[in-house]
Design a protein around this motif. Structure first.
Motif, PDB file in Angstrom:
ATOM      1  N   VAL A 201      -0.540   1.737  -3.573  1.00 23.45           N
ATOM      2  CA  VAL A 201      -1.806   2.069  -4.222  1.00 23.45           C
ATOM      3  C   VAL A 201      -1.556   2.978  -5.419  1.00 23.45           C
ATOM      4  N   ASN A 202      -2.089   2.603  -6.560  1.00 20.08           N
ATOM      5  CA  ASN A 202      -1.977   3.399  -7.772  1.00 20.08           C
ATOM      6  C   ASN A 202      -2.518   4.815  -7.566  1.00 20.08           C
ATOM      7  N   ARG A 203      -1.800   5.786  -8.103  1.00 22.53           N
ATOM      8  CA  ARG A 203      -2.124   7.214  -8.028  1.00 22.53           C
ATOM      9  C   ARG A 203      -1.915   7.799  -6.629  1.00 22.53           C
ATOM     10  N   PHE A 204      -1.349   7.015  -5.749  1.00 24.35           N
ATOM     11  CA  PHE A 204      -0.970   7.493  -4.425  1.00 24.35           C
ATOM     12  C   PHE A 204       0.552   7.497  -4.341  1.00 24.35           C
ATOM     13  N   LYS A 205       1.083   8.210  -3.357  1.00 23.42           N
ATOM     14  CA  LYS A 205       2.529   8.255  -3.189  1.00 23.42           C
ATOM     15  C   LYS A 205       3.139   6.859  -3.139  1.00 23.42           C
ATOM     16  N   SER A 206       2.420   5.949  -2.514  1.00 23.67           N
ATOM     17  CA  SER A 206       2.934   4.603  -2.295  1.00 23.67           C
ATOM     18  C   SER A 206       2.939   3.735  -3.542  1.00 23.67           C
ATOM     19  N   GLN A 207       2.496   4.265  -4.688  1.00 26.76           N
ATOM     20  CA  GLN A 207       2.563   3.497  -5.931  1.00 26.76           C
ATOM     21  C   GLN A 207       4.003   3.273  -6.379  1.00 26.76           C
ATOM     22  N   SER A 208       4.898   4.097  -5.871  1.00 19.92           N
ATOM     23  CA  SER A 208       6.267   4.161  -6.358  1.00 19.92           C
ATOM     24  C   SER A 208       7.233   3.363  -5.489  1.00 19.92           C
ATOM     25  N   ILE A 209       8.038   2.547  -6.116  1.00 15.98           N
ATOM     26  CA  ILE A 209       9.089   1.827  -5.404  1.00 15.98           C
ATOM     27  C   ILE A 209      10.025   2.818  -4.719  1.00 15.98           C
TER      28      ILE A 209
ATOM     29  N   VAL B  62       1.359  -3.733   3.189  1.00 20.73           N
ATOM     30  CA  VAL B  62       0.434  -4.686   2.571  1.00 20.73           C
ATOM     31  C   VAL B  62       0.641  -4.523   1.071  1.00 20.73           C
ATOM     32  N   PHE B  63       0.926  -5.609   0.391  1.00 20.02           N
ATOM     33  CA  PHE B  63       1.316  -5.551  -1.017  1.00 20.02           C
ATOM     34  C   PHE B  63       0.179  -6.012  -1.910  1.00 20.02           C
ATOM     35  N   ASP B  64      -0.210  -5.172  -2.885  1.00 22.11           N
ATOM     36  CA  ASP B  64      -1.339  -5.443  -3.766  1.00 22.11           C
ATOM     37  C   ASP B  64      -0.850  -5.583  -5.206  1.00 22.11           C
ATOM     38  N   ILE B  65      -1.073  -6.756  -5.774  1.00 22.17           N
ATOM     39  CA  ILE B  65      -0.601  -7.045  -7.132  1.00 22.17           C
ATOM     40  C   ILE B  65      -1.210  -6.088  -8.152  1.00 22.17           C
ATOM     41  N   LYS B  66      -2.548  -5.943  -8.122  1.00 16.10           N
ATOM     42  CA  LYS B  66      -3.206  -5.139  -9.164  1.00 16.10           C
ATOM     43  C   LYS B  66      -2.759  -3.691  -9.136  1.00 16.10           C
ATOM     44  N   GLN B  67      -2.364  -3.199  -7.954  1.00 17.20           N
ATOM     45  CA  GLN B  67      -1.942  -1.816  -7.852  1.00 17.20           C
ATOM     46  C   GLN B  67      -0.579  -1.588  -8.526  1.00 17.20           C
ATOM     47  N   THR B  68       0.284  -2.593  -8.503  1.00 15.14           N
ATOM     48  CA  THR B  68       1.557  -2.450  -9.223  1.00 15.14           C
ATOM     49  C   THR B  68       1.315  -2.401 -10.725  1.00 15.14           C
ATOM     50  N   VAL B  69       0.365  -3.219 -11.195  1.00 20.20           N
ATOM     51  CA  VAL B  69       0.052  -3.237 -12.628  1.00 20.20           C
ATOM     52  C   VAL B  69      -0.515  -1.888 -13.056  1.00 20.20           C
ATOM     53  N   ARG B  70      -1.448  -1.359 -12.282  1.00 20.21           N
ATOM     54  CA  ARG B  70      -2.066  -0.072 -12.610  1.00 20.21           C
ATOM     55  C   ARG B  70      -1.054   1.073 -12.577  1.00 20.21           C
TER      56      ARG B  70
ATOM     57  N   GLY C  75       2.108   0.814 -13.297  1.00 27.79           N
ATOM     58  CA  GLY C  75       3.185   0.617 -14.252  1.00 27.79           C
ATOM     59  C   GLY C  75       4.485   0.161 -13.633  1.00 27.79           C
ATOM     60  N   GLU C  76       4.420  -0.336 -12.397  1.00 24.51           N
ATOM     61  CA  GLU C  76       5.614  -0.890 -11.738  1.00 24.51           C
ATOM     62  C   GLU C  76       5.691  -2.390 -12.027  1.00 24.51           C
ATOM     63  N   ASP C  77       6.895  -2.928 -12.003  1.00 25.15           N
ATOM     64  CA  ASP C  77       7.045  -4.373 -12.173  1.00 25.15           C
ATOM     65  C   ASP C  77       6.714  -5.066 -10.854  1.00 25.15           C
ATOM     66  N   THR C  78       5.725  -5.960 -10.893  1.00 29.43           N
ATOM     67  CA  THR C  78       5.229  -6.584  -9.666  1.00 29.43           C
ATOM     68  C   THR C  78       6.331  -7.306  -8.909  1.00 29.43           C
ATOM     69  N   PHE C  79       7.150  -8.060  -9.599  1.00 30.64           N
ATOM     70  CA  PHE C  79       8.139  -8.885  -8.909  1.00 30.64           C
ATOM     71  C   PHE C  79       9.349  -8.066  -8.443  1.00 30.64           C
ATOM     72  N   THR C  80       9.667  -6.990  -9.150  1.00 31.18           N
ATOM     73  CA  THR C  80      10.699  -6.075  -8.652  1.00 31.18           C
ATOM     74  C   THR C  80      10.247  -5.453  -7.340  1.00 31.18           C
ATOM     75  N   PHE C  81       8.990  -5.011  -7.305  1.00 34.13           N
ATOM     76  CA  PHE C  81       8.417  -4.419  -6.096  1.00 34.13           C
ATOM     77  C   PHE C  81       8.398  -5.441  -4.969  1.00 34.13           C
ATOM     78  N   LEU C  82       7.922  -6.630  -5.271  1.00 34.82           N
ATOM     79  CA  LEU C  82       7.810  -7.685  -4.261  1.00 34.82           C
ATOM     80  C   LEU C  82       9.175  -8.049  -3.684  1.00 34.82           C
ATOM     81  N   ASN C  83      10.152  -8.255  -4.553  1.00 39.49           N
ATOM     82  CA  ASN C  83      11.484  -8.625  -4.078  1.00 39.49           C
ATOM     83  C   ASN C  83      12.118  -7.537  -3.228  1.00 39.49           C
ATOM     84  N   GLU C  84      11.869  -6.287  -3.574  1.00 41.19           N
ATOM     85  CA  GLU C  84      12.463  -5.171  -2.838  1.00 41.19           C
ATOM     86  C   GLU C  84      11.931  -5.098  -1.407  1.00 41.19           C
ATOM     87  N   PHE C  85      10.624  -5.393  -1.228  1.00 43.41           N
ATOM     88  CA  PHE C  85       9.992  -5.147   0.073  1.00 43.41           C
ATOM     89  C   PHE C  85       9.504  -6.404   0.789  1.00 43.41           C
ATOM     90  N   ILE C  86       9.874  -7.573   0.307  1.00 45.55           N
ATOM     91  CA  ILE C  86       9.315  -8.810   0.856  1.00 45.55           C
ATOM     92  C   ILE C  86       9.526  -8.927   2.367  1.00 45.55           C
TER      93      ILE C  86
END
Length: 262
Positions: A145-153, A170-178, A180-191
């Motif tokens: 979630v953006n602006r929460f601790k969990s926003q960070s990879i 639970v992985f949220d696409i829009k939260q990675t965009v907000r 500033g994280e790369d969505t697919f880097t985040f997804l691949n790391e935690f899939i």
């Protein structure tokens, strides 16, 4: 991977009415966002279960209304406040079990609280939430979630290391965009730890668009999920204040079903 929708799409419509809308639109998977303490009561959970069962819909996850309290009341430094408020999560997990949900979704603590929250305390308290969920047969998941601790990879990596097999997301696409994280880097790391997806589109017009109205690469998303034997579902989460949500959910469902079946 089936396509579902969140009752949050219809907020501030009453939760039971929002669930009826999800069912009537033909989705067979739903996330329920509880919006008041009374909605955690057993009688209300049974009402939701009956609504879902009437249309053969699986409620896969429950989101507590109390996310805004978590920084100070669950992860904060005043233990007595934690002891008083943890009951909300016992009720939430019990309600999730009644509706047949597998998962309870947690936002957690904000990234920059006035009084710092040590990671060690965060992980310890989250472990308590996990154990409460386990007692009801449900899995407690951290949402990014953006602006929460969990926003960070990097934070989520530390959390995974601390919790081991009890780390689920639970992985949220829009939260990675907000964030500033790369969505697919985040997804691949935690899939391997992701239990279901919150999906929306994004592009020059915004970061929470109906599916097909932006430029997000949903084919790549599906490929990563397939390549990693992802067993969860994809729940559409857009907001009614911005769209004709019934129309957009219908079109989003058709768009994804066509794209992912090619």
């Amino acid at each position: 991977m089936e396509i579902g929708a969140s009752t949050a799409c219809f907020y501030p419509m009453e939760t039971e009415q929002a669930l009826k809308q999800v069912c009537q639109l033909g989705f067979k998977k739903a996330e329920v966002f509880m919006n008041a303490p009374c909605e955690l009561k057993e009688s209300f959970a049974k009402e939701l279960k009956a609504i879902a069962d009437n249309d053969s819909v699986d409620i896969i996850s429950v989101h507590p209304f109390s996310s805004f309290l978590e920084s100070t009341c669950i992860f904060g430094d005043y233990k007595r406040r934690f002891d008083d408020f943890i009951g909300i999560y016992r009720e939430t997990c019990h309600a999730a079990a009644i509706v047949g949900a597998k998962y309870v979704v947690i936002h957690g603590a904000v990234a920059m609280p006035k009084i710092p929250i040590p990671n060690e305390r965060y992980f310890e308290r989250f472990k308590t939430l996990v154990e409460i969920g386990r007692s009801e047969g449900v899995t407690v998941c951290q949402e990014n979630v953006n602006r929460f601790k969990s926003q960070s990879i990097e934070f989520c990596k530390k959390m995974r290391n601390a919790l081991g097999d009890d780390f689920n997301m639970v992985f949220d696409i829009k939260q990675t965009v907000r964030a500033g994280e790369d969505t697919f880097t985040f997804l691949n790391e935690f899939i391997s730890s992701i239990r279901h997806l919150h999906i929306s589109d994004n592009g020059v017009q915004g970061d929470c668009l109906p599916i097909g109205k932006g430029s997000f690469d949903f084919k790549r998303l599906k490929q990563i999920c397939d390549n990693n034997n992802y067993q969860g579902d994809a729940v559409i989460e857009i907001y009614s204040s911005n769209y004709d949500v019934i129309k957009e959910l219908k079109e989003s469902k058709v768009y994804l079903e066509d794209l992912w079946q090619r």
